[in-house]
Design a protein around this motif. Sequence first.
Motif, PDB file in Angstrom:
ATOM      1  N   GLY A   1      52.278  49.598  75.159  1.00  0.00           N
ATOM      2  CA  GLY A   1      53.606  50.111  75.476  1.00  0.00           C
ATOM      3  C   GLY A   1      54.273  49.456  76.665  1.00  0.00           C
ATOM      4  O   GLY A   1      55.384  49.831  77.033  1.00  0.00           O
ATOM      5  N   THR A   2      53.618  48.470  77.269  1.00  0.00           N
ATOM      6  CA  THR A   2      54.232  47.751  78.383  1.00  0.00           C
ATOM      7  C   THR A   2      55.152  46.649  77.856  1.00  0.00           C
ATOM      8  O   THR A   2      55.088  46.275  76.673  1.00  0.00           O
ATOM      9  N   SER A   3      55.976  46.099  78.727  1.00  0.00           N
ATOM     10  CA  SER A   3      56.852  45.008  78.308  1.00  0.00           C
ATOM     11  C   SER A   3      56.029  43.791  77.885  1.00  0.00           C
ATOM     12  O   SER A   3      56.449  43.024  77.013  1.00  0.00           O
TER      13      SER A   3
ATOM     14  N   GLY B   1      56.001  49.429  65.523  1.00  0.00           N
ATOM     15  CA  GLY B   1      55.364  50.569  64.894  1.00  0.00           C
ATOM     16  C   GLY B   1      54.373  51.277  65.806  1.00  0.00           C
ATOM     17  O   GLY B   1      53.503  52.018  65.347  1.00  0.00           O
ATOM     18  N   THR B   2      54.507  51.054  67.121  1.00  0.00           N
ATOM     19  CA  THR B   2      53.565  51.617  68.088  1.00  0.00           C
ATOM     20  C   THR B   2      54.211  52.750  68.872  1.00  0.00           C
ATOM     21  O   THR B   2      55.346  52.619  69.331  1.00  0.00           O
ATOM     22  N   LYS B   3      53.509  53.862  68.993  1.00  0.00           N
ATOM     23  CA  LYS B   3      53.969  54.994  69.804  1.00  0.00           C
ATOM     24  C   LYS B   3      52.815  55.494  70.657  1.00  0.00           C
ATOM     25  O   LYS B   3      51.641  55.348  70.300  1.00  0.00           O
ATOM     26  N   LYS B   4      53.152  56.102  71.777  1.00  0.00           N
ATOM     27  CA  LYS B   4      52.120  56.714  72.610  1.00  0.00           C
ATOM     28  C   LYS B   4      51.548  57.920  71.877  1.00  0.00           C
ATOM     29  O   LYS B   4      52.289  58.722  71.317  1.00  0.00           O
ATOM     30  N   GLU B   5      50.229  58.040  71.913  1.00  0.00           N
ATOM     31  CA  GLU B   5      49.579  59.163  71.242  1.00  0.00           C
ATOM     32  C   GLU B   5      49.277  60.293  72.221  1.00  0.00           C
ATOM     33  O   GLU B   5      49.088  60.061  73.390  1.00  0.00           O
TER      34      GLU B   5
ATOM     35  N   GLY C   1      71.786  49.338  77.680  1.00  0.00           N
ATOM     36  CA  GLY C   1      71.534  48.201  76.796  1.00  0.00           C
ATOM     37  C   GLY C   1      70.057  47.883  76.672  1.00  0.00           C
ATOM     38  O   GLY C   1      69.559  47.592  75.574  1.00  0.00           O
ATOM     39  N   GLU C   2      69.345  47.936  77.802  1.00  0.00           N
ATOM     40  CA  GLU C   2      67.905  47.658  77.779  1.00  0.00           C
ATOM     41  C   GLU C   2      67.150  48.743  77.006  1.00  0.00           C
ATOM     42  O   GLU C   2      66.199  48.453  76.274  1.00  0.00           O
ATOM     43  N   THR C   3      67.574  49.991  77.152  1.00  0.00           N
ATOM     44  CA  THR C   3      66.922  51.082  76.434  1.00  0.00           C
ATOM     45  C   THR C   3      67.072  50.902  74.929  1.00  0.00           C
ATOM     46  O   THR C   3      66.127  51.107  74.161  1.00  0.00           O
ATOM     47  N   GLU C   4      68.250  50.486  74.498  1.00  0.00           N
ATOM     48  CA  GLU C   4      68.482  50.244  73.072  1.00  0.00           C
ATOM     49  C   GLU C   4      67.702  49.020  72.593  1.00  0.00           C
ATOM     50  O   GLU C   4      67.130  49.024  71.490  1.00  0.00           O
ATOM     51  N   ARG C   5      67.656  47.978  73.407  1.00  0.00           N
ATOM     52  CA  ARG C   5      66.914  46.763  73.044  1.00  0.00           C
ATOM     53  C   ARG C   5      65.437  47.088  72.799  1.00  0.00           C
ATOM     54  O   ARG C   5      64.848  46.700  71.788  1.00  0.00           O
ATOM     55  N   TRP C   6      64.850  47.840  73.743  1.00  0.00           N
ATOM     56  CA  TRP C   6      63.421  48.145  73.625  1.00  0.00           C
ATOM     57  C   TRP C   6      63.155  49.185  72.548  1.00  0.00           C
ATOM     58  O   TRP C   6      62.063  49.197  71.951  1.00  0.00           O
ATOM     59  N   ARG C   7      64.131  50.040  72.246  1.00  0.00           N
ATOM     60  CA  ARG C   7      63.967  50.973  71.127  1.00  0.00           C
ATOM     61  C   ARG C   7      63.738  50.203  69.831  1.00  0.00           C
ATOM     62  O   ARG C   7      62.862  50.554  69.024  1.00  0.00           O
ATOM     63  N   LYS C   8      64.511  49.154  69.638  1.00  0.00           N
ATOM     64  CA  LYS C   8      64.369  48.342  68.429  1.00  0.00           C
ATOM     65  C   LYS C   8      63.015  47.640  68.388  1.00  0.00           C
ATOM     66  O   LYS C   8      62.388  47.534  67.326  1.00  0.00           O
ATOM     67  N   VAL C   9      62.538  47.178  69.539  1.00  0.00           N
ATOM     68  CA  VAL C   9      61.242  46.509  69.598  1.00  0.00           C
ATOM     69  C   VAL C   9      60.117  47.502  69.328  1.00  0.00           C
ATOM     70  O   VAL C   9      59.155  47.190  68.605  1.00  0.00           O
ATOM     71  N   VAL C  10      60.231  48.707  69.887  1.00  0.00           N
ATOM     72  CA  VAL C  10      59.214  49.740  69.637  1.00  0.00           C
ATOM     73  C   VAL C  10      59.161  50.063  68.143  1.00  0.00           C
ATOM     74  O   VAL C  10      58.068  50.179  67.558  1.00  0.00           O
ATOM     75  N   GLU C  11      60.329  50.210  67.521  1.00  0.00           N
ATOM     76  CA  GLU C  11      60.365  50.497  66.088  1.00  0.00           C
ATOM     77  C   GLU C  11      59.753  49.352  65.289  1.00  0.00           C
ATOM     78  O   GLU C  11      59.001  49.566  64.333  1.00  0.00           O
ATOM     79  N   LEU C  12      60.055  48.127  65.697  1.00  0.00           N
ATOM     80  CA  LEU C  12      59.525  46.950  65.023  1.00  0.00           C
ATOM     81  C   LEU C  12      58.004  46.886  65.118  1.00  0.00           C
ATOM     82  O   LEU C  12      57.321  46.539  64.147  1.00  0.00           O
TER      83      LEU C  12
ATOM     84  N   PHE D   1      59.221  55.035  73.275  1.00  0.00           N
ATOM     85  CA  PHE D   1      57.783  54.842  73.032  1.00  0.00           C
ATOM     86  C   PHE D   1      56.968  56.111  73.260  1.00  0.00           C
ATOM     87  O   PHE D   1      55.972  56.346  72.585  1.00  0.00           O
ATOM     88  N   ASP D   2      57.404  56.949  74.211  1.00  0.00           N
ATOM     89  CA  ASP D   2      56.608  58.108  74.612  1.00  0.00           C
ATOM     90  C   ASP D   2      57.257  59.416  74.142  1.00  0.00           C
ATOM     91  O   ASP D   2      58.151  59.948  74.809  1.00  0.00           O
ATOM     92  N   PRO D   3      56.824  59.955  73.003  1.00  0.00           N
ATOM     93  CA  PRO D   3      57.408  61.198  72.501  1.00  0.00           C
ATOM     94  C   PRO D   3      57.010  62.430  73.307  1.00  0.00           C
ATOM     95  O   PRO D   3      57.551  63.514  73.088  1.00  0.00           O
TER      96      PRO D   3
END
Length: 328
Positions: A167-169, A324-328, A311-322, A109-111
């Motif tokens: 960006g929170t759970s 379409g939200t990123k930290k600005e 596993g959790e990092t990969e799970r949330w990566r997919k949710v972040v992509e879904l 989420f945070d580039p």
Amino acid sequence: MISKRSFLCSTASAGLALVTGGLVAPARAEAQFPSHAVKWVVPYTAGGATDVLSRLICQYLSDKLGQAFVVENKPGAGSTIGTQAVISSPPDGYTLLLTSTANAINASFDPTLTFDFAKSIAPVAGVARIPLVLVVNNELPAHSIAEFIAYAKANPGKLSIASSGIGTSLHLSGELFKAMAGIAFTHVPYRGSAPGLTDVMSGQIQGMFDNVTSSFELVRAGKLRALGVTTRDRSEILPDVPPIADTLPGYETTSFYGVGAPRDTPRDVIDLLNKEINAALADPAIKRRIAELGAIPITGNASEFGAMLAGETERWRKVVELSGTKKE
């Protein structure tokens, strides 16, 4: 009269005694972990489940290992400030991090992150998972997940859902729900869970995904209506609330907490900490308090916790992509 030879022998023996008793013994004591206080960094403000869980375990470790385990709150930047402080610390086991869902989310989420969490932190042990729950205002004409989805589809643009921040759970659990249910609602971020819940109760906001820890008493008191929990199984403190997955198969999110240390922390130190943290989670008094929070203990060795983090990092990566939200 003591001969010169006897005197020299006595002096040599005394010197050897000083070496073995005065220098070697302290070196052995210094090598024994822990030999002084350990700092347990919580990357959030004081109070709430993170503090309760941390202080419970730190008190147990202090009593068991004979050195103080001190909670230090370092909030800010979605847990990044506290995480960075631990990553930058010596890898000796004397600075630990309360890892959380935020670490797994921020990885994608945070580039702007200046570190790779997976490569910078050594997994030590799990602590607990906390289910989330979708709560709504009592006036909303929806008493189940199916009815909530139907209402959202019949009333486009009328639903607002709160969260404790972008960006929170809590936020991303709502985004995942929205995508899987095929509905739309307005996301309203707050600075923390409490103000969001207050506005849901007043009717300014229609609903919110929240940790059961901070909302179950409001549900029990009838101030909010709970429609579904985010775990595959029911929560023990909200046993009458069904899983969202009963209506949306495959839906699942949780907040989780664990312990990490700087990369290259010695394996024997990690193994000792893992052993004692697992012992703490098995302590009857601590188990009871964790259950009162609506949390579920995470046990296992350091490698198992590391696999869970991945596993959790990969799970949330997919949710972040879904989302379409990123930290600005």
